[in-house]
Design a protein around this motif. Structure first.
Motif, mmCIF file in Angstrom:
data_model
loop_
_atom_site.group_PDB
_atom_site.id
_atom_site.type_symbol
_atom_site.label_atom_id
_atom_site.label_comp_id
_atom_site.label_asym_id
_atom_site.label_seq_id
_atom_site.Cartn_x
_atom_site.Cartn_y
_atom_site.Cartn_z
ATOM 1 N N GLU A 130 -11.673 -9.534 -9.794
ATOM 2 C CA GLU A 130 -11.048 -8.652 -11.135
ATOM 3 C C GLU A 130 -10.530 -7.608 -10.692
ATOM 4 O O GLU A 130 -9.657 -6.903 -11.505
ATOM 5 C CB GLU A 130 -12.082 -8.727 -11.844
ATOM 6 C CG GLU A 130 -13.545 -8.129 -11.580
ATOM 7 C CD GLU A 130 -14.481 -9.023 -11.127
ATOM 8 O OE1 GLU A 130 -15.593 -8.707 -10.982
ATOM 9 O OE2 GLU A 130 -14.232 -10.242 -10.625
ATOM 10 N N ASP A 131 -10.984 -6.613 -9.660
ATOM 11 C CA ASP A 131 -10.775 -5.295 -9.142
ATOM 12 C C ASP A 131 -9.333 -5.605 -8.547
ATOM 13 O O ASP A 131 -8.281 -4.686 -8.987
ATOM 14 C CB ASP A 131 -11.821 -4.649 -8.440
ATOM 15 C CG ASP A 131 -12.770 -4.363 -8.897
ATOM 16 O OD1 ASP A 131 -13.039 -4.103 -10.026
ATOM 17 O OD2 ASP A 131 -13.827 -4.015 -8.198
ATOM 18 N N VAL A 132 -9.044 -6.579 -7.867
ATOM 19 C CA VAL A 132 -7.860 -6.537 -7.160
ATOM 20 C C VAL A 132 -6.831 -7.011 -8.172
ATOM 21 O O VAL A 132 -5.653 -6.380 -8.105
ATOM 22 C CB VAL A 132 -7.840 -7.895 -6.056
ATOM 23 C CG1 VAL A 132 -6.409 -8.292 -5.823
ATOM 24 C CG2 VAL A 132 -8.745 -7.732 -4.988
ATOM 25 N N THR A 133 -7.185 -7.773 -9.218
ATOM 26 C CA THR A 133 -6.217 -8.173 -10.322
ATOM 27 C C THR A 133 -5.857 -6.766 -11.175
ATOM 28 O O THR A 133 -4.609 -6.338 -11.423
ATOM 29 C CB THR A 133 -6.809 -9.095 -11.252
ATOM 30 O OG1 THR A 133 -6.857 -10.296 -10.579
ATOM 31 C CG2 THR A 133 -5.823 -9.539 -12.322
ATOM 32 N N ARG A 134 -6.821 -5.993 -11.444
ATOM 33 C CA ARG A 134 -6.647 -4.695 -12.067
ATOM 34 C C ARG A 134 -5.746 -3.804 -11.199
ATOM 35 O O ARG A 134 -4.776 -2.935 -11.864
ATOM 36 C CB ARG A 134 -7.896 -4.092 -12.295
ATOM 37 C CG ARG A 134 -7.744 -2.926 -13.315
ATOM 38 C CD ARG A 134 -9.327 -2.567 -13.455
ATOM 39 N NE ARG A 134 -10.124 -2.551 -12.447
ATOM 40 C CZ ARG A 134 -10.088 -1.593 -11.740
ATOM 41 N NH1 ARG A 134 -9.567 -0.489 -11.906
ATOM 42 N NH2 ARG A 134 -11.081 -1.325 -10.733
ATOM 43 N N LEU A 135 -6.032 -3.668 -9.873
ATOM 44 C CA LEU A 135 -5.346 -2.852 -9.219
ATOM 45 C C LEU A 135 -3.677 -3.247 -8.960
ATOM 46 O O LEU A 135 -2.710 -2.379 -9.001
ATOM 47 C CB LEU A 135 -5.832 -2.650 -7.754
ATOM 48 C CG LEU A 135 -6.908 -1.695 -7.673
ATOM 49 C CD1 LEU A 135 -7.716 -2.100 -6.423
ATOM 50 C CD2 LEU A 135 -6.902 -0.470 -7.964
ATOM 51 N N LYS A 136 -3.691 -4.672 -8.943
ATOM 52 C CA LYS A 136 -2.171 -5.096 -9.138
ATOM 53 C C LYS A 136 -1.413 -4.772 -10.116
ATOM 54 O O LYS A 136 -0.235 -4.314 -10.368
ATOM 55 C CB LYS A 136 -2.297 -6.732 -8.752
ATOM 56 C CG LYS A 136 -1.077 -7.396 -8.711
ATOM 57 C CD LYS A 136 -0.999 -8.794 -8.483
ATOM 58 C CE LYS A 136 0.393 -9.599 -8.281
ATOM 59 N NZ LYS A 136 0.429 -10.987 -8.117
ATOM 60 N N SER A 137 -2.356 -4.931 -11.540
ATOM 61 C CA SER A 137 -1.658 -4.388 -12.831
ATOM 62 C C SER A 137 -1.228 -2.836 -12.783
ATOM 63 O O SER A 137 -0.367 -2.463 -13.278
ATOM 64 C CB SER A 137 -2.702 -4.785 -13.799
ATOM 65 O OG SER A 137 -1.974 -4.406 -14.919
ATOM 66 N N ALA A 138 -2.303 -2.187 -12.158
ATOM 67 C CA ALA A 138 -2.036 -0.630 -11.950
ATOM 68 C C ALA A 138 -0.711 -0.444 -11.201
ATOM 69 O O ALA A 138 0.089 0.582 -11.606
ATOM 70 C CB ALA A 138 -3.384 -0.120 -11.346
ATOM 71 N N LEU A 139 -0.294 -1.096 -10.380
ATOM 72 C CA LEU A 139 0.722 -0.814 -9.393
ATOM 73 C C LEU A 139 2.057 -1.479 -10.228
ATOM 74 O O LEU A 139 3.042 -0.492 -10.407
ATOM 75 C CB LEU A 139 0.868 -1.572 -8.259
ATOM 76 C CG LEU A 139 1.987 -1.401 -7.199
ATOM 77 C CD1 LEU A 139 1.926 -0.032 -6.921
ATOM 78 C CD2 LEU A 139 2.057 -2.353 -5.982
ATOM 79 N N THR A 140 2.045 -2.297 -11.006
ATOM 80 C CA THR A 140 3.225 -2.822 -11.719
ATOM 81 C C THR A 140 3.642 -2.226 -12.751
ATOM 82 O O THR A 140 4.524 -1.997 -13.425
ATOM 83 C CB THR A 140 3.242 -4.417 -11.870
ATOM 84 O OG1 THR A 140 1.898 -4.993 -12.529
ATOM 85 C CG2 THR A 140 3.224 -5.071 -10.277
ATOM 86 N N ASN A 141 2.322 -1.924 -13.734
ATOM 87 C CA ASN A 141 2.380 -1.327 -15.035
ATOM 88 C C ASN A 141 2.165 0.025 -15.284
ATOM 89 O O ASN A 141 2.176 0.457 -16.362
ATOM 90 C CB ASN A 141 1.361 -2.226 -16.104
ATOM 91 C CG ASN A 141 1.570 -3.583 -16.190
ATOM 92 O OD1 ASN A 141 2.931 -3.953 -16.162
ATOM 93 N ND2 ASN A 141 0.625 -4.294 -16.384
#
Length: 176
Positions: free
Chosen positions: A93-104
């Protein structure tokens, strides 16, 4: 975030068609795309879809450095393709959140701050006193703007032992 889009009519001069069918700076947007297309055809404009901007992700200062480094070194594609390697050992879930941080986009979480009230200590006019620090010295003082009275956990670890035992109250931005 809503999945429903809104549509408005705009002309080639950058003006919007309002609800009274006049061109200007105000617009009238609806979720009925077909209606907006009919209006655009009648008044000579084109349909524009409004898209909600995704919310920025809140990340820790450490996570912000990782994401920022990926952006600075232009590793966005590598980040997206190899995120599990870059963030080895992190929860999915942290990996998903960090991926979202990069794109959004992202904002950095602020450290929690605490106010330490000194129960039983009051000024001569009855004002409650709080733990305060200035020039490396700890003392009691009424709540005053400009005084260092909101402390992080790390700062309170350097306070005198007796002060570390006191109850603390979390300070929110509303308290500022």
């Amino acid at each position: 975030m809503s999945e429903e889009k809104l549509y408005a009519v705009k002309n080639d001069e950058g003006e919007w068609l309002n609800q009274y069918c006049f061109w200007g700076t105000e617009t009238w947007a609806t979720s009925d795309k077909d209606d907006r297309e009919k209006v655009a055809k009648r008044y000579g404009g084109h349909v524009v879809a409004f898209v909600e901007e995704p919310e920025k992700v809140v990340v820790s200062p450490e996570e912000a450095k990782l994401v920022k480094n990926c952006l600075w070194t232009n590793l966005q594609d590598a980040f997206l393709n190899n995120i599990n390697l870059l963030f080895r050992g992190r929860r999915p879930e942290d990996v998903t959140r960090l991926k979202s941080a990069l794109t959004n986009g992202y904002t950095v979480a602020k450290d929690k701050r605490y106010l330490v009230g000194l129960d039983g200590l009051v000024t001569t006019d009855g004002a409650k006193q709080y733990l305060t620090k200035k020039d490396g010295k700890w003392f009691a003082c009424r709540r005053m703007p400009g005084m260092h009275q909101d402390f992080t956990d790390d700062e309170l670890k350097t306070a005198p032992k007796w002060a570390q035992q006191l109850d603390r109250e979390e300070v929110t931005d509303d308290d500022d």
